[in-house]
Scaffold this motif. Structure first.
Motif, PDB file in Angstrom:
ATOM      1  N   VAL A   1       0.902  -1.255  -0.006  1.00 55.78           N
ATOM      2  CA  VAL A   1       0.223   0.129   0.035  1.00 55.78           C
ATOM      3  C   VAL A   1       0.857   1.116  -0.002  1.00 55.78           C
ATOM      4  O   VAL A   1       0.514   2.273  -0.585  1.00 55.78           O
TER       5      VAL A   1
ATOM      6  N   GLU B   1       1.086   4.248  -3.036  1.00 60.84           N
ATOM      7  CA  GLU B   1       0.612   5.645  -2.408  1.00 60.84           C
ATOM      8  C   GLU B   1       1.982   6.561  -2.156  1.00 60.84           C
ATOM      9  O   GLU B   1       1.774   7.553  -1.604  1.00 60.84           O
TER      10      GLU B   1
ATOM     11  N   HIS C   1      -3.942   9.023   2.931  1.00 59.47           N
ATOM     12  CA  HIS C   1      -3.291   7.764   2.917  1.00 59.47           C
ATOM     13  C   HIS C   1      -4.223   6.537   3.488  1.00 59.47           C
ATOM     14  O   HIS C   1      -4.659   6.693   4.523  1.00 59.47           O
ATOM     15  N   SER C   2      -4.146   5.321   2.504  1.00 56.67           N
ATOM     16  CA  SER C   2      -4.909   4.364   3.138  1.00 56.67           C
ATOM     17  C   SER C   2      -4.324   3.745   4.424  1.00 56.67           C
ATOM     18  O   SER C   2      -5.282   3.354   5.215  1.00 56.67           O
TER      19      SER C   2
ATOM     20  N   SER D   1      -5.998   5.609   7.307  1.00 56.87           N
ATOM     21  CA  SER D   1      -7.550   5.835   7.367  1.00 56.87           C
ATOM     22  C   SER D   1      -7.952   5.724   8.767  1.00 56.87           C
ATOM     23  O   SER D   1      -7.535   4.717   9.513  1.00 56.87           O
TER      24      SER D   1
ATOM     25  N   THR E   1      -5.509  -1.055  -2.506  1.00 58.45           N
ATOM     26  CA  THR E   1      -5.474  -0.380  -1.265  1.00 58.45           C
ATOM     27  C   THR E   1      -7.212  -0.093  -0.802  1.00 58.45           C
ATOM     28  O   THR E   1      -8.076  -0.728  -1.211  1.00 58.45           O
ATOM     29  N   GLU E   2      -7.046   0.397   0.526  1.00 54.87           N
ATOM     30  CA  GLU E   2      -8.486   0.405   1.244  1.00 54.87           C
ATOM     31  C   GLU E   2      -9.493   1.257   0.304  1.00 54.87           C
ATOM     32  O   GLU E   2     -10.818   0.902   0.095  1.00 54.87           O
ATOM     33  N   PHE E   3      -9.017   2.602  -0.136  1.00 55.96           N
ATOM     34  CA  PHE E   3      -9.969   3.106  -1.018  1.00 55.96           C
ATOM     35  C   PHE E   3     -10.134   2.467  -2.276  1.00 55.96           C
ATOM     36  O   PHE E   3     -11.271   2.786  -3.150  1.00 55.96           O
TER      37      PHE E   3
ATOM     38  N   ASN F   1      -5.032  11.739  -3.241  1.00 54.66           N
ATOM     39  CA  ASN F   1      -5.426  10.381  -3.441  1.00 54.66           C
ATOM     40  C   ASN F   1      -6.511  10.082  -4.488  1.00 54.66           C
ATOM     41  O   ASN F   1      -7.610  10.261  -4.555  1.00 54.66           O
TER      42      ASN F   1
ATOM     43  N   LEU G   1      -9.401   7.560  -3.795  1.00 54.66           N
ATOM     44  CA  LEU G   1     -10.433   8.054  -2.930  1.00 54.66           C
ATOM     45  C   LEU G   1     -11.350   9.156  -3.379  1.00 54.66           C
ATOM     46  O   LEU G   1     -12.474   9.010  -3.303  1.00 54.66           O
TER      47      LEU G   1
ATOM     48  N   CYS H   1     -14.683   2.984   4.247  1.00 50.01           N
ATOM     49  CA  CYS H   1     -13.883   3.834   5.041  1.00 50.01           C
ATOM     50  C   CYS H   1     -14.531   4.928   5.374  1.00 50.01           C
ATOM     51  O   CYS H   1     -15.275   5.536   4.709  1.00 50.01           O
TER      52      CYS H   1
END
Length: 407
Positions: A31, A35, A44-45, A48, A62-64, A119, A122, A181
């Motif tokens: 990740v 990023e 930034h993931s 989060s 990534t989470e996003f 990001n 996101l 998120c």
């Protein structure tokens, strides 16, 4: 006799079947690597605030990115194809819908985010999700449903979008909603009354404290305005509700219209309109990037917390903001208040109010999933049901309830 294969290039020889094959190693970037290019004030993931229900970290994204993917695969996102902005779905196939609008917002927002080193994933997730809670029939439907819900907490499409991703989607065994998120949910919630902000806890704090959302959420907000102002010009001209002569009163249009005619004297009609609109969009995007870059340099945020504590950082210059405001006022007067649009809006209000009243009078007319055991909860379930309808489904439901010979 020599083996002619030995004279071939190495990569042309037959494989040695006696040698065991080794699968090439798949290197999955971390990740942090995905990023690494982001500015320190970006979201930034790895930093989060997390999800409502804890989940294992995703592999290879990534989470996003996971949030964006969940939004695209959601039922509410697919329904946006048949929810309209200004024109009702059956009025023509070439007018914008909530789906095409959301895609245009995401494209604009990603361009801005890339230039500002924030990001993109996101900002794309927020852009694609921002209209998930919109009612059928655009603003007329929203205003009518809000009036119907006046005694029951009202109706706000931003809160409805949040309800969709938090509770109403049914895709996962472990939780209701999409379990997005915090940062994505924060960006979806563009506006919120103080009363609702208190009820939302951490997510509503910024409305009470006067803080800002992330840079990514601010970008999505301005990209939304750029997209709908310009595609409403395009759709207004296509429908015949607006004319080139009327638009000549608007400085932002006229400057770019004359420039397009000067560069390409031979073009006319739709091609000239598209050339003008694309130039306007480009001007707005470049100005937004340049002005925001200056704002970032001036306030020098070094973290997302600094962004939240600063004044709004994503903005147009004063000159371009004034021009965009003039265009917005022109559209309100000449398109949104055009008698043909008002006639359709009046029909939309009748449909939404008629459905709400019918379901309120007899909840047995609702699908079982929307029949509340607690009478106090029934109005909100009715609002959820109506808000989830597409334009054509709402019209079909209305006919089912009020037209005797309809099924």
């Amino acid at each position: 006799m020599s083996d002619t294969r030995s004279n071939l290039p190495t990569d042309s020889r037959e494989p040695d079947t006696d040698r065991p094959r080794v699968a090439p190693a798949i290197i999955t970037p971390s990740v942090d690597a995905l990023e690494a290019h982001l500015a320190p004030y970006a979201a930034h993931s790895s930093q989060s605030r997390g999800r409502r229900y804890p989940e294992a970290a995703p592999a290879a994204r990534t989470e996003f990115q996971r949030d964006r993917d969940r939004i695209v695969h959601s039922t509410a996102f697919r329904r946006l194809e048949y929810k309209t902005q200004v024109f009702v779905n059956h009025e023509g196939d070439l007018f914008r819908t909530r789906l095409t609008h959301s895609l245009e917002v995401a494209q604009i927002a990603r361009s801005v985010a890339r230039n500002l080193r924030v990001n993109e994933d996101l900002v794309e997730a927020i852009s694609l999700a921002h209209d998930l809670g919109h009612t059928p029939f655009g603003h007329a439907g929203q205003d009518t449903l809000n009036e119907c819900m006046r005694e029951h907490g009202g109706f706000e499409h931003n809160l409805q979008s949040l309800a969709v991703v938090d509770d109403l989607e049914e895709h996962y065994g472990a939780f209701d909603g999409l379990n997005l998120c915090f940062e994505t949910r924060e960006g979806i919630l563009k506006h919120c009354s103080r009363e609702n902000a208190r009820r939302l806890g951490e997510l509503g704090e910024r409305f009470l404290n006067g803080h800002q959302p992330s840079i990514e959420a601010q970008i999505a907000n301005l990209a939304d305005e750029i997209a709908y102002n310009n595609h409403d010009v395009d759709d207004g001209l296509r429908s015949g509700l607006l004319t080139i002569e009327q638009l000549s009163e608007v400085a932002l249009w006229q400057v770019h219209y004359e420039a397009a005619r000067g560069d390409y004297p031979q073009i006319e009609g739709r091609r000239l309109v598209h050339e003008t609109v694309r130039r306007i969009i480009n001007t707005l995007i470049v100005d937004l990037i340049d002005t925001t870059a200056r704002q970032l340099e001036r306030h020098a945020p070094t973290s997302l917390d600094d962004v939240r504590a600063a004044p709004p950082l994503v903005a147009h210059s004063e000159v371009v903001a004034a021009q965009a405001g003039e265009l917005k006022r022109f559209l309100f007067k000449n398109l949104y208040r055009h008698y043909r649009v008002m006639r359709m809006a009046n029909k939309a209000r009748r449909v939404i109010a008629g459905l709400f009243d019918a379901f309120t009078d007899d909840s047995r007319l609702l699908p079982p999933a929307y029949q509340a055991k607690d009478a106090a909860a029934q109005p909100r379930l009715i609002a959820h049901y109506i808000a989830g309808m597409t334009d054509r489904y709402a019209l079909k439901e209305y006919r089912r309830l009020f037209v005797v010979d309809d099924n």
